[in-house]
Scaffold this motif. Structure first.
Motif, mmCIF file in Angstrom:
data_model
loop_
_atom_site.group_PDB
_atom_site.id
_atom_site.type_symbol
_atom_site.label_atom_id
_atom_site.label_comp_id
_atom_site.label_asym_id
_atom_site.label_seq_id
_atom_site.Cartn_x
_atom_site.Cartn_y
_atom_site.Cartn_z
ATOM 1 N N GLU A 118 0.839 -1.177 0.000
ATOM 2 C CA GLU A 118 0.000 0.000 0.000
ATOM 3 C C GLU A 118 0.881 1.236 0.000
ATOM 4 O OE1 GLU A 118 -3.201 0.080 2.746
ATOM 5 O OE2 GLU A 118 -3.566 -2.073 2.574
ATOM 6 N N GLY A 119 0.415 2.281 -0.644
ATOM 7 C CA GLY A 119 1.192 3.518 -0.695
ATOM 8 C C GLY A 119 0.408 4.586 -1.409
ATOM 9 N N THR A 120 1.042 5.702 -1.569
ATOM 10 C CA THR A 120 0.418 6.815 -2.285
ATOM 11 C C THR A 120 1.340 7.243 -3.401
ATOM 12 O OG1 THR A 120 1.428 8.423 -0.786
ATOM 13 C CG2 THR A 120 -0.776 7.632 -0.208
ATOM 14 N N THR A 121 0.766 7.894 -4.365
ATOM 15 C CA THR A 121 1.571 8.402 -5.474
ATOM 16 C C THR A 121 1.794 9.887 -5.274
ATOM 17 O OG1 THR A 121 -0.381 8.854 -6.803
ATOM 18 C CG2 THR A 121 0.651 6.705 -7.075
ATOM 19 N N THR A 122 2.914 10.337 -5.738
ATOM 20 C CA THR A 122 3.216 11.768 -5.690
ATOM 21 C C THR A 122 3.609 12.220 -7.078
ATOM 22 O OG1 THR A 122 5.524 11.345 -5.143
ATOM 23 C CG2 THR A 122 4.016 11.673 -3.297
ATOM 24 N N ALA A 123 3.346 13.475 -7.350
ATOM 25 C CA ALA A 123 3.699 14.025 -8.656
ATOM 26 C C ALA A 123 5.207 14.216 -8.730
ATOM 27 C CB ALA A 123 2.998 15.358 -8.865
ATOM 28 N N PRO A 124 5.805 13.953 -9.884
ATOM 29 C CA PRO A 124 7.248 14.177 -10.022
ATOM 30 C C PRO A 124 7.549 15.670 -9.921
ATOM 31 C CG PRO A 124 6.283 13.680 -12.152
ATOM 32 C CD PRO A 124 5.202 13.495 -11.120
#
Length: 132
Positions: free
Chosen positions: A90-96
């Protein structure tokens, strides 16, 4: 004569089928080579005129229990294929991070970019050597 028209139609269709089985591929190839417009028209006539696409989402109609059962089944199947329990990450995405435009290679280009704003430059076209 009752039914004679149907009998005639049936015999004509059977004769056409026998002829097509014997000469059909050659005839199609000849039409394709010599009359491509007719060939394409026949292809277009064979395609259905209306094609209805119905969008459906079968998952939308499932209950929460059915969805949970499906997820459990998939996890079990994956575990069996992997030879052990499935690890869920599980995790979250971040914008580059935003990229800065490339720096100009010389001072003149730096001045132009400052005055007009940076723009993408096309690579130079190198003339090809003459054939000899």
């Amino acid at each position: 004569m009752r039914g004679s028209r149907n009998k005639l139609s049936e015999e004509v269709i059977c004769a056409l089928l026998r002829d097509f089985r014997e000469h059909g591929q050659k005839a199609i190839a000849k039409v394709r080579r010599e009359q491509p417009g007719v060939y394409l028209r026949v292809l277009a006539l064979l395609c259905p005129r209306e094609h209805q696409v119905q969008h459906s989402n079968p998952l939308k109609d499932l209950t929460d229990e059915q969805l949970e059962a499906m997820i459990e089944y998939i996890e079990t199947s994956l575990a069996a294929q992997a030879g052990g329990p499935v690890k869920v990450i599980e995790g979250t995405t971040t914008a580059p991070p935003a990229l800065e435009p490339p720096k100009p290679k010389n001072r003149l280009m730096l001045q132009v970019d400052t005055a007009v704003g940076p723009r993408e430059r096309m690579p130079r076209k190198v003339p090809s050597p003459p054939d000899g």
